[in-house]
Design an enzyme around this catalytic site. Structure first.
Site, PDB file in Angstrom:
ATOM      1  N   ASP A  92       3.770  22.390   4.923  1.00 44.04           N
ATOM      2  CA  ASP A  92       2.667  23.237   4.483  1.00 44.04           C
ATOM      3  C   ASP A  92       1.549  23.107   5.516  1.00 44.04           C
ATOM      4  O   ASP A  92       1.607  22.267   6.428  1.00 44.04           O
ATOM      5  CB  ASP A  92       2.210  22.900   3.062  1.00 44.04           C
ATOM      6  CG  ASP A  92       1.503  24.110   2.427  1.00 44.04           C
ATOM      7  OD1 ASP A  92       1.103  25.036   3.160  1.00 44.04           O
ATOM      8  OD2 ASP A  92       1.350  24.125   1.190  1.00 44.04           O
TER       9      ASP A  92
HETATM   10  C1  NOJ Z   1      -1.068  26.695   2.251  1.00 47.06           C
HETATM   11  C2  NOJ Z   1      -0.319  27.049   1.010  1.00 47.06           C
HETATM   12  O1  NOJ Z   1      -0.137  25.906   0.198  1.00 47.06           O
HETATM   13  C3  NOJ Z   1       1.021  27.672   1.287  1.00 47.06           C
HETATM   14  O2  NOJ Z   1       1.598  28.077   0.074  1.00 47.06           O
HETATM   15  C4  NOJ Z   1       0.880  28.826   2.233  1.00 47.06           C
HETATM   16  O3  NOJ Z   1       2.112  29.455   2.433  1.00 47.06           O
HETATM   17  C5  NOJ Z   1       0.305  28.279   3.535  1.00 47.06           C
HETATM   18  N1  NOJ Z   1      -0.990  27.716   3.269  1.00 47.06           N
HETATM   19  C6  NOJ Z   1       0.189  29.363   4.594  1.00 47.06           C
HETATM   20  O4  NOJ Z   1      -0.806  30.246   4.292  1.00 47.06           O
END
Ligand code: NOJ
Length: 742
Positions: A280
Site C-alpha cells: 500500500d
Molecule cells: C492507499 C489506500 O489504502 C489504497 O487502497 C489505495 O489503492 C492507495 N492508497 C493508492 O491510492
C-alpha cells in the site's frame, strides 16, 4: 458432439499452456538481459505529480528515472494523453520495458457508480459485475491497465471510514461480491483492450482496525482470520485476480506488508497465487514508524522477504535492495521472482507488443461517460437504494402533487453524490457529469407540480440561520423531501469518525420540519451506517440513498415516485448508538444470552441500551409485501455426502411488482468451537409481479455446514442445525431443524 467438445477443450488448454510457456520464456530471456538496477526498477511504483492519494514525496527526477528504466509502474496518471507521454519516456529506456498505469477505479471511472457499500445493498451480483465491467471499459479507454479494486475487507465497524469501499460486514455476501467485481474488471481475459487488472485489497484484516480508527492495529485469532476475513480474498483469487495489495495495519504485531505468514505462506504458498503483490502507499516505509523495522533498509528487507513484490511510494526498494543483495542478506532469486511476476502481467496485457494500445484518444472520447454507461449507472443506483421506513404508504409519491418542497444541504449538491474515491472530474460544469437530486426531481415532475427549494443548513456546523426559510418553504408544500447526510469527504480513507450521528444540525432540521405537520420523506446520503434515532422513530418515510454517483438524482426520483420499487437490503448493521460498535448480526452465542430485548442483570446486555441494532443486516422494505410459506426439506437427517433440497413459496401479496432478497441462514447449534447465532449461507433476489408466486429452491450441502475448527481444519461436524429463511437477519419467516449424522 461430446468428443468434439472434449477435443476442443484439450486444444484450447494446450494452446493456452503453449502461450503461457511463451510468456514465461519471454520473461526469462528479458530477465537475463536486465541489470540489477533495472530489475529493482520494475519493483518501484511512483505517483504522478498531479494528484496524490497519500502523503506525497516530492521527486523531481521521476521522468529521468523512467528513461533510465528505474520505474516499473505509475499511479495517478490518467487519460490517454498523459499515459502516452509517460509511456514514451519508458520507451526511451535501454530495454524499453513498458510502464504499468494503476489507479483507484473504485466505483466507476468518469461515469461514477454508487459506492461499493451501496452496490452491495443491491445484493444483485449481475449488476455489481456490470458496474465493474463499465468501470473497466472506461478506465482502460483512458490509458489505465490496473485498478486498485476490489476492496474486500470485511467491515464490522461503521466508525471506520473505509466501510464505504467494501461489501459490508458479511463474509458470504462479501465472497460473492468479490468474485463478481473481479470478473467485471478483468472481463474475458487480461489483454483484451477493455479489461483492467484487478487488485484485491487490503491483505489482510485491515477492516478490523481497533476502534475503527484507520491504519490502526489488528489483533485477531487465526481462526477468525480464516473464517471471517480471508474468504473474500480467496474468492477474488479464484475469480482470477491478477494482483493483490497488502495493508497498512499490523496483524497480531507483524505489519501486513512485512508479514511472511500472510503473503508467502498463505497467499503465494497455500493458495498458489501467481500474480504480484503491491504494497500500500508507503506501507513498506511505514514499518519504521510501526517500530518493526529500524530503518528503510531493514523495511525493504522485511517486505521483499515477506512477499511484497512492488513498492508503492516508499522508495525503500529503489535505494536498498541492491545493497541487500550485495551484502548477501537477500538472494537475487527473491528479486527475480518479484520481477518475473510483474513482467508476466505486462506481457499478458500485450504491452510489449504495443505499449500504447490503451492510449487511443478516439476510444477514450467514445467510452467516457457515454449514454449507455450512464444508463447502467442509473440501473445500479436504483437497485442500491434501501427503503428503511414507509408509514402510511407515504411513498411512492403521487405524480399529481401540486407543490413539493425539496429541502436540505444535499439537494443541489453535485460532488456529494459522487462520494469518496470518485475519479476527479473537471470542477467546471459538474452538471455535465452528475445529475443532482434537484435536477433529478425536476426531470421527473410534470409542469403541474411546483418544486420549492431551501437549503436549511450546512452538512456540519451549528448554524441554524437557514431554518426559518426552510420552514416557510415547507409550509407551502403538500410534501417535504429532506435530503441530508454526509459530505463526500466524511467517509473514506483516513475518514474515521468517533461520532456517527447525522452531522451538524441536520437532525434538528428534521425535527423542525416535522413540526409543520407536513408529510416528510427523508433521504439519507452517506458512506457508512449513521445513527439517526429521532429521525428513524419519527419521520414517516426514509430512504437510505448512500452516495449513488453520476445518476443519483434520476435514481432517487425514480424511487420517490414508484417508477422503481426499492429492493435494496442493508449489507451492514445500523447501530442504535456508537457504544454498541462493533455490532454485527453473526456474533457468537454467549453463555448468558438475554431472554428478551429488555432482560437485564447477569446477562450479556447493556444496562442503558438494547442489544439489538436500529436496523439489522439484510433489512430493507419494498412498496409491495411478500409472503413466505410452505417450507419443505427433502430430508431432515443427512450424511455429509448428501444434500438437502430446501423449497418454499414466495408470493407478492401487494399491489405492485417488486423484488425480494430471500436470505438463507443457518445455525450450527453445538460445535467444537462456539458458533454464530446465525450465518448467511445463500440468497436469491427474486422479482415477482403483484399476485405472483414462485417456488424458491436452495441446496444445503456439506460446504454450507462447514467451519474452521480450532485446528484450522475446514470441517462439518455431525449434530443439529437450524435452517432459517428470512427477509432480513432479524425477520425470520420460516424455520426448520435438521441433523448431520456423520
Ligand atoms: C492507499 C489506500 O489504502 C489504497 O487502497 C489505495 O489503492 C492507495 N492508497 C493508492 O491510492
Amino acid at each position: 458432439m461430446k468428443k468434439i467438445t472434449t477435443m476442443t477443450l484439450l486444444m484450447v488448454s494446450f494452446f493456452a499452456m503453449a502461450q503461457q510457456e511463451t510468456i514465461d520464456q519471454k520473461v526469462n530471456s528479458l530477465l537475463k538481459r536486465m541489470t540489477i538496477e533495472e530489475k529493482i526498477g520494475q519493483l518501484n511504483q511512483y505517483t504522478g505529480d498531479n494528484s496524490a492519494t497519500g502523503p506525497i514525496n516530492i521527486n523531481p527526477n521521476k521522468q529521468a528515472e523512467i528513461k533510465a528504466g528505474l520505474i516499473g509502474s505509475m499511479l495517478n496518471i490518467i487519460g490517454t494523453k498523459y499515459t502516452r507521454q509517460y509511456q514514451e519516456l519508458a520507451m526511451q529506456s535501454r530495454l524499453k520495458i513498458p510502464l504499468l498505469f494503476g489507479q483507484d477505479v473504485i466505483h466507476g471511472y468518469k461515469t461514477t457508480f454508487p459506492i461499493p457499500l451501496a452496490e452491495a445493498a443491491s445484493w444483485d451480483l449481475e449488476a455489481i459485475e456490470l458496474s465493474a465491467r463499465v468501470a473497466a471499459i472506461e478506465a482502460s479507454a483512458s490509458g489505465i491497465h490496473w485498478t486498485f479494486a476490489p476492496m474486500v475487507d470485511i467491515g464490522r465497524d461503521p466508525r471506520w471510514g473505509r466501510v464505504m469501499e467494501g461489501a459490508g460486514e458479511d463474509t458470504y455476501l462479501g465472497t460473492k461480491i468479490a468474485h463478481a467485481r473481479v470478473k467485471g474488471f478483468q472481463g474475458n481475459k487480461l489483454g483484451d483492450l477493455n479489461s483492467v487488472m484487478a487488485c484485491v485489497k487490503h491483505f489482510a484484516a485491515y477492516g478490523a482496525a481497533i476502534g475503527g480508527r484507520d491504519y490502526n492495529s489488528v489483533d485477531m485469532s487465526e481462526r477468525m482470520l480464516w473464517e471471517t476475513y480471508l474468504p473474500p480474498f480467496k474468492a477474488a483469487l479464484d475469480a482470477g485476480a491478477a494482483t493483490f495489495m497488502n495493508s497498512f495495519n499490523d496483524v497480531n504485531g507483524i505489519p501486513a506488508t512485512g508479514n511472511k505468514h500472510l503473503q508467502r505462506d498463505i497467499l503465494k504458498g497455500k493458495w498458489n497465487f501467481q500474480g504480484f503483490v503491491v504494497s500500500d502507499w508507503g506501507s513498506i516505509g511505514e514499518m519504521v514508524a510501526h517500530g518493526y523495522s529500524k530503518d528503510l533498509k531493514s523495511a525493504a528487507f522485511s517486505a521483499i522477504t515477506a512477499g511484497s513484490d512492488m513498492d508503492m511510494e516508499s522508495n525503500a526498494y529503489r535505494y536498498n535492495l541492491a545493497e541487500l543483495v550485495k551484502e548477501g542478506k537477500i538472494a537475487i532469486d527473491l528479486i527475480d521472482d518479484a520481477v518475473k511476476r510483474i513482467l508476466r502481467k505486462k506481457f499478458e496485457l500485450g504491452l510489449f507488443d504495443d505499449p500504447y494500445r490503451y492510449s487511443d484518444t478516439k476510444r477514450e472520447e467514445k467510452e467516457l461517460n457515454n449514454p449507455e454507461n450512464r444508463k447502467t449507472a442509473l440501473e445500479v443506483a436504483k437497485k442500491s437504494i434501501v427503503l428503511l421506513k414507509n408509514e402510511n404508504e407515504t411513498l411512492p409519491l403521487s405524480k399529481n402533487l401540486k407543490t413539493i418542497a425539496f429541502i436540505g444541504p444535499m439537494v443541489k449538491e453535485y460532488k456529494a453524490n459522487m462520494g469518496f474515491w470518485a475519479v476527479d472530474l473537471p470542477e467546471v460544469n459538474y452538471d455535465k457529469w452528475i445529475v443532482s437530486q434537484w435536477d433529478g426531481l425536476q426531470n421527473k415532475v410534470g409542469k403541474n407540480t411546483k418544486l420549492l427549494y431551501a437549503k436549511g443548513c450546512e452538512v456540519d456546523g451549528d448554524n441554524k440561520d437557514g431554518f426559518a426559510e426552510a420552514l416557510t418553504t415547507a409550509k407551502q408544500a403538500d410534501v417535504v423531501i429532506l435530503s441530508i447526510g454526509e459530505r463526500h469527504d466524511m467517509s473514506g480513507e483516513a475518514k474515521s469518525r468517533s461520532d456517527i450521528h447525522l452531522p451538524g444540525v441536520q437532525e434538528d432540521l428534521v425535527k423542525a420540519i416535522m413540526a409543520t405537520g407536513k408529510p416528510v420523506v427523508v433521504l439519507i446520503n452517506s458512506g457508512r451506517p449513521l445513527v439517526f434515532n429521532w429521525t428513524a422513530d419519527n419521520a414517516p418515510a426514509i430512504l437510505y440513498t448512500w452516495w449513488l454517483g453520476t445518476e443519483a438524482g434520476n435514481a432517487i426520483a425514480d424511487v420517490l415516485f414508484g417508477d422503481y420499487n426499492p429492493s435494496g437490503k442493508l449489507p451492514m448493521t445500523f447501530p442504535r448508538e456508537v457504544g454498541q460498535i462493533p455490532i454485527y448480526y453473526n456474533h457468537f452465542s454467549t453463555g448468558r444470552p438475554p431472554a428478551d430485548e429488555n432482560a437485564k442483570g447477569y446477562v450479556s446486555s447493556y444496562i442503558d441500551l438494547k442489544n439489538s441494532p436500529k436496523f439489522p443486516f439484510g433489512y430493507g422494505l419494498s412498496y409491495t409485501k411478500f409472503d413466505y410459506s410452505g417450507l419443505k426439506l427433502s430430508s431432515t437427517k443427512i450424511k455429509s455426502n448428501e444434500n438437502i433440497k430446501v423449497s418454499f413459496q414466495l408470493s407478492n401479496i401487494g399491489k405492485v411488482t417488486g423484488e425480494e432478497v430471500v436470505q438463507l441462514y443457518l445455525q450450527d447449534k453445538f460445535g467444537s468451537v462456539v458458533r454464530p447465532v446465525l450465518e448467511l449461507k445463500d440468497f436469491q433476489k427474486v422479482k415477482l409481479d403483484a399476485g405472483e408466486s414462485k417456488t424458491i429452491a436452495f441446496t444445503i450441502d456439506k460446504e454450507k455446514l462447514s467451519f474452521y475448527n480450532n485446528k484450522l481444519e475446514w470441517i462439518a461436524e455431525p449434530g443439529d442445525f437450524e435452517l432459517m429463511i428470512g427477509a432480513s437477519s432479524a425477520d425470520i419467516k420460516l424455520k426448520a431443524d435438521f441433523e448431520l449424522v456423520d
